[in-house]
Design a protein around this motif. Structure first.
Motif, short mmCIF file in Angstrom:
data_model
loop_
_atom_site.label_atom_id
_atom_site.label_comp_id
_atom_site.label_asym_id
_atom_site.label_seq_id
_atom_site.Cartn_x
_atom_site.Cartn_y
_atom_site.Cartn_z
N SER A 99 0.97 -1.03 -0.04
CA SER A 99 0.15 0.14 -0.17
C SER A 99 0.96 1.28 0.04
O SER A 99 2.04 1.01 0.52
CB SER A 99 -0.85 0.02 1.17
OG SER A 99 0.03 0.46 2.57
N LEU A 102 2.53 2.01 3.35
CA LEU A 102 3.70 1.04 3.87
C LEU A 102 5.00 1.65 2.88
O LEU A 102 5.76 1.55 3.46
CB LEU A 102 2.93 -0.15 3.34
CG LEU A 102 4.25 -1.17 3.99
CD1 LEU A 102 4.68 -0.93 5.54
CD2 LEU A 102 3.66 -2.44 3.86
N GLN A 105 6.09 4.52 4.75
CA GLN A 105 6.54 3.97 6.15
C GLN A 105 8.12 3.22 5.91
O GLN A 105 9.01 3.50 6.67
CB GLN A 105 5.55 3.04 6.51
CG GLN A 105 5.96 2.11 7.96
CD GLN A 105 6.22 2.73 9.11
OE1 GLN A 105 6.03 3.86 9.12
NE2 GLN A 105 6.50 2.13 10.11
N LYS A 109 11.28 4.51 7.81
CA LYS A 109 12.01 3.72 8.82
C LYS A 109 13.44 3.64 8.28
O LYS A 109 14.50 3.48 9.21
CB LYS A 109 11.57 2.30 8.58
CG LYS A 109 10.62 2.03 9.81
CD LYS A 109 10.53 0.38 9.77
CE LYS A 109 9.30 -0.03 10.78
NZ LYS A 109 8.94 -1.36 10.28
N PRO A 152 7.66 -6.22 3.30
CA PRO A 152 8.42 -6.54 4.44
C PRO A 152 8.23 -7.87 4.89
O PRO A 152 7.34 -8.73 4.43
CB PRO A 152 7.28 -5.73 5.51
CG PRO A 152 6.24 -5.59 4.63
CD PRO A 152 6.67 -5.42 3.24
N GLY A 153 9.25 -8.22 5.65
CA GLY A 153 9.33 -9.86 6.02
C GLY A 153 9.56 -10.95 5.06
O GLY A 153 9.31 -12.15 5.42
N GLU A 156 12.01 -13.58 6.19
CA GLU A 156 11.52 -14.63 7.21
C GLU A 156 10.87 -15.76 6.42
O GLU A 156 10.66 -16.97 6.86
CB GLU A 156 10.76 -13.99 8.24
CG GLU A 156 11.80 -13.30 9.56
CD GLU A 156 11.08 -12.60 10.53
OE1 GLU A 156 10.17 -13.37 10.99
OE2 GLU A 156 11.60 -11.91 10.86
N PHE B 174 10.53 -4.23 13.39
CA PHE B 174 9.28 -4.66 13.69
C PHE B 174 8.29 -4.69 12.26
O PHE B 174 7.32 -4.22 12.01
CB PHE B 174 8.31 -3.58 14.20
CG PHE B 174 9.02 -3.30 15.64
CD1 PHE B 174 8.97 -4.22 16.80
CD2 PHE B 174 9.61 -2.10 15.70
CE1 PHE B 174 9.70 -4.04 18.05
CE2 PHE B 174 10.31 -1.70 17.21
CZ PHE B 174 10.32 -2.59 18.21
N GLU B 175 9.14 -5.71 11.29
CA GLU B 175 8.56 -5.91 10.12
C GLU B 175 7.22 -6.43 10.10
O GLU B 175 6.33 -6.40 9.31
CB GLU B 175 9.45 -6.78 9.20
CG GLU B 175 10.48 -5.78 8.56
CD GLU B 175 11.33 -6.77 7.80
OE1 GLU B 175 10.84 -7.78 7.29
OE2 GLU B 175 12.49 -6.50 7.41
N LYS B 176 7.03 -7.35 11.23
CA LYS B 176 5.84 -8.19 11.24
C LYS B 176 4.76 -7.13 11.42
O LYS B 176 3.59 -7.62 11.06
CB LYS B 176 5.90 -9.14 12.09
CG LYS B 176 6.71 -10.49 11.67
CD LYS B 176 6.62 -11.66 12.50
CE LYS B 176 7.40 -12.77 11.88
NZ LYS B 176 7.78 -13.82 12.88
N ASP B 178 4.35 -4.34 10.22
CA ASP B 178 3.94 -3.43 9.18
C ASP B 178 3.07 -4.70 8.23
O ASP B 178 2.14 -4.21 7.90
CB ASP B 178 5.30 -3.40 8.24
CG ASP B 178 6.03 -2.35 9.00
OD1 ASP B 178 5.63 -1.72 9.72
OD2 ASP B 178 7.23 -2.19 8.44
N GLU B 182 -0.99 -3.86 7.25
CA GLU B 182 -1.18 -4.03 5.76
C GLU B 182 -2.52 -5.28 5.84
O GLU B 182 -3.51 -4.66 5.13
CB GLU B 182 -0.13 -4.49 5.21
CG GLU B 182 -0.18 -4.39 3.73
CD GLU B 182 0.44 -3.09 3.06
OE1 GLU B 182 0.50 -2.02 3.97
OE2 GLU B 182 0.47 -2.91 1.79
#
Lengths: 446, 213
Positions: A99, A102, A105, A109, A152-153, A156, B174-176, B178, B182
């Protein structure tokens, strides 16, 4: 494309999925033979297409990076006929677009500023999706820029994806756990590297600097101060992707020219840099009207270890192929043969790998090679299939071939297939590197 | 002596709490450490809890104020505005994470609403109502009998969820959180917009009417 409504997560779910695929493939064979009794001329291609479809839909429900591992292994082990690999070119990290808030953001960050405080213009809607992020168009000092923003993420989720792919790959490729592990580690390492934009920035700067003298290549300038581990800012490159380029009806001369640039680029990386852009799929190149080639996305770079380099390229030189003792030693070092193999196994593998390398090295054997020859490409696939269907090889259950081969083979497969689509005739042959390799082994012998 | 300000008291209180791990034993002692008279403290706050509430409110106000002054924010649609709010909120909270974690740990009663959130509920409601109104104008949010009045309440629960998620988040940067923002905002707005829910309701209504006929 089918809508993916759910990602299989529990072990039970995954197992069921896998069994499901097995049953379906069996069904496809029955269908094939049933059809064949009616129409004997039916070729196997259709059957493979059905199978590929089923394996593909199973694997793709396992999410992006799991699929990518499976794709890598399948290509290398040639367990998948042409129909499969076509399907697999669609494999990509799938995520809904970020989005606009984000994106903002992510900038705040990692760069401490909002995009419109950095750029003169910044399009909050992504222009297109990159493998693990999306690309935005921006403008600074009147210059058009491409800004890649990572989901993001991602790192992981790649790790958790890889845990899921293992049980499936074990069955699919008939490998022992230990042998599979060696390949998985290689792929995992590369995939995680792709999520590190700082590394990508360093590498792309290094490689584009080193290749700056090569004719016909265009590299984007990367902007360190406008980049971070999640954001990568570079010049916007003009040009068309392969499809678009071909749709414009380029002359044969132009196609050859573009193809030659690609070939020279890879030759230089392999033999001089000993580090290659190991992701030659059409999305990573922009072809310009004068046949120049823009290279984007340096996320996947394979560094070639020195020892492996000599062994790998020695295999394709006739002068070394004609020295049976030396050849066997090289094959052992590159893990195509194992010291514990019985004489019979050794012979089977020697023959199979020998045939494959001679075929793959064909472009190097003559000063010029026409890649548009579909017969050559199908021969590669057919041979790969023949090898993987050989019961003696299939049942050996061990991973043959050094882990480094995974990405180098993939690079050549990718390059050949690009050149094939370009329908190009390339000045190939071996360069001065061949002599260097020969003298390396002769020196070792004495 | 210079007059003490509310923000100075708040900062001293936060410092005390972070260093000592508990509230000062009395207002008297706290005032003394600040070198002010106890009654000066009461000019600003009635109790320590009131400081915490005041702090939370000012945090909230600073986030919404920042957003109102942001040109890009003004161009967002309702969904994006709400997302931007949540991102700005966790970003603001980041520099006060230790304090927020301490507040969270200090609360004795387990509750789905994070500590201090009750004090900003009213403000959040006003803010969320604004977004819902805008969403109704642009058809992003659907007007539904009875339910539409509760949208802001639901958004408050979602806000609390995001905050709670962030408090527990251990991922890098703190990516999670985010990802949680979303996904949960998309869900919230998909539910508030025209959705399968409405079709189901329509069908239910239709079947009910058939019964009566």
């Amino acid at each position: 494309m089918k809508y993916q409504d759910k990602i299989a997560t529990s072990r039970m779910d995954r197992t069921l999925k896998f069994i499901g695929t097995g049953a379906k493939i069996g069904g496809n064979y029955i269908k094939h033979y049933a059809k064949k009794t009616v129409n004997p001329s039916l070729d196997k291609e259709e059957l493979h297409r059905d199978n590929a479809e089923d394996i593909y839909s199973t694997l793709s429900s396992l999410k992006g990076s799991a699929l990518k591992v499976a794709q890598m292994l399948s290509m290398d082990r040639a367990v998948l006929p042409k129909a499969y690999s076509d399907k697999f070119t669609m494999a990509q990290y799938q995520a809904p677009p970020l989005s606009a808030p984000l994106v903002v953001q992510t900038f705040v960050k990692s760069l401490g500023k909002k995009p419109n405080d950095i750029f003169e213009e910044f399009a909050l809607n992504a222009k297109n999706a990159a493998s693990i992020g999306q690309v935005h168009e921006a403008k600074l000092n009147g210059k058009k820029l491409a800004v890649k923003v990572q989901y993001p993420g991602v790192a992981e989720s790649i790790q958790s994806d890889l845990r899921m792919v293992k049980p499936i790959a074990l069955r699919m490729f008939n490998l022992s756990e230990k042998d599979l592990q060696k390949y998985i580690l290689e792929v995992e390492g590369k995939l995680l590297e792709e999520t590190d934009y700082e590394l990508e920035l360093r590498r792309s700067t290094e490689i584009s600097d080193a290749c700056a003298h090569l004719d016909g290549l265009v590299f984007a300038k990367y902007y360190n101060e406008l980049s971070s581990s999640k954001i990568l800012t570079m010049d916007w490159l003009e040009g068309k992707h392969l499809d678009g380029f071909l749709a414009g009806g380029p002359t044969q001369e132009l196609k050859n020219k573009a193809g030659q640039h690609l070939w020279d680029f890879y030759n230089f990386q392999m033999h001089e840099l000993k580090a290659v852009h190991a992701d030659p799929h059409p999305g990573n190149f922009l072809l310009q009207e004068d046949g120049k080639v823009g290279v984007i996305d340096f996320g996947c770079i394979k560094e070639i270890p020195e020892d492996f380099y000599f062994d790998y390229f020695a295999l394709i030189l006739p002068s070394i192929q004609n020295e049976p003792e030396l050849l066997e030693k090289v094959m052992e070092r590159i893990e195509m043969l194992y010291p514990g193999d019985s004489a019979e196994t050794r012979l089977i593998f020697k023959e199979a790998f020998g045939k494959m390398t001679r075929l793959l090295a064909l472009p190097f054997a003559s000063p010029e090679f026409y890649f548009g020859n579909d017969a050559y490409m199908s021969e590669i696939y057919a041979l790969g299939e023949e090898i993987s269907n050989n019961p003696a090889i299939r049942n050996a259950g061990d991973g043959r071939g050094s882990r480094h081969m995974l990405y180098i083979n993939r690079t050549y497969f990718g390059l050949y297939s690009l050149l094939n689509q370009l329908d190009a005739t390339i000045k190939t042959g071996t360069g001065s590197w061949a002599g260097a390799i020969e003298s390396h082994f002769l020196a070792k012998k004495s | 002596m210079a007059k003490v300000t509310s923000s100075k008291i708040i900062q001293a209180y936060i410092d005390y709490l972070l260093e000592e791990g508990h509230q000062p034993s009395s207002v008297y002692q706290f005032a003394k450490s600040l070198k002010i008279k106890e009654e000066e403290f009461y000019d600003h706050f009635s109790s320590f809890d009131a400081i915490e509430a005041g702090w939370m409110v000012s945090l909230f106000d600073s986030v919404t104020e920042e957003l109102q002054n942001d040109e890009v924010y003004q161009a967002y649609n309702a969904r994006e505005k709400y997302m931007a709010f949540l991102y700005a909120w966790v970003e603001k909270c980041r520099s006060n994470r230790s304090f927020l974690l301490l507040l969270h740990k200090a609360s004795k009663i387990p509750s789905p609403i994070p500590t201090g959130f009750s004090t900003i509920k009213k403000r959040f409601h006003d803010f969320a109502d604004g977004i819902v109104r805008e969403g109704l104008d642009t058809q992003e949010v659907k007007q539904r009998p009875l339910l539409s009045d509760r949208y802001a309440d639901a958004m408050f629960m979602q806000f609390a969820f995001v905050h709670g998620f962030w408090l527990k988040d251990t991922s890098k940067g703190f990516e999670k959180t985010d990802a949680a923002i979303e996904k949960s905002v998309h869900l919230a707005f998909d539910l508030m917009g025209q959705s399968a829910f409405d079709s189901a309701l329509e069908l239910g209504k239709f079947l009910f009417q058939q019964k009566g006929a």
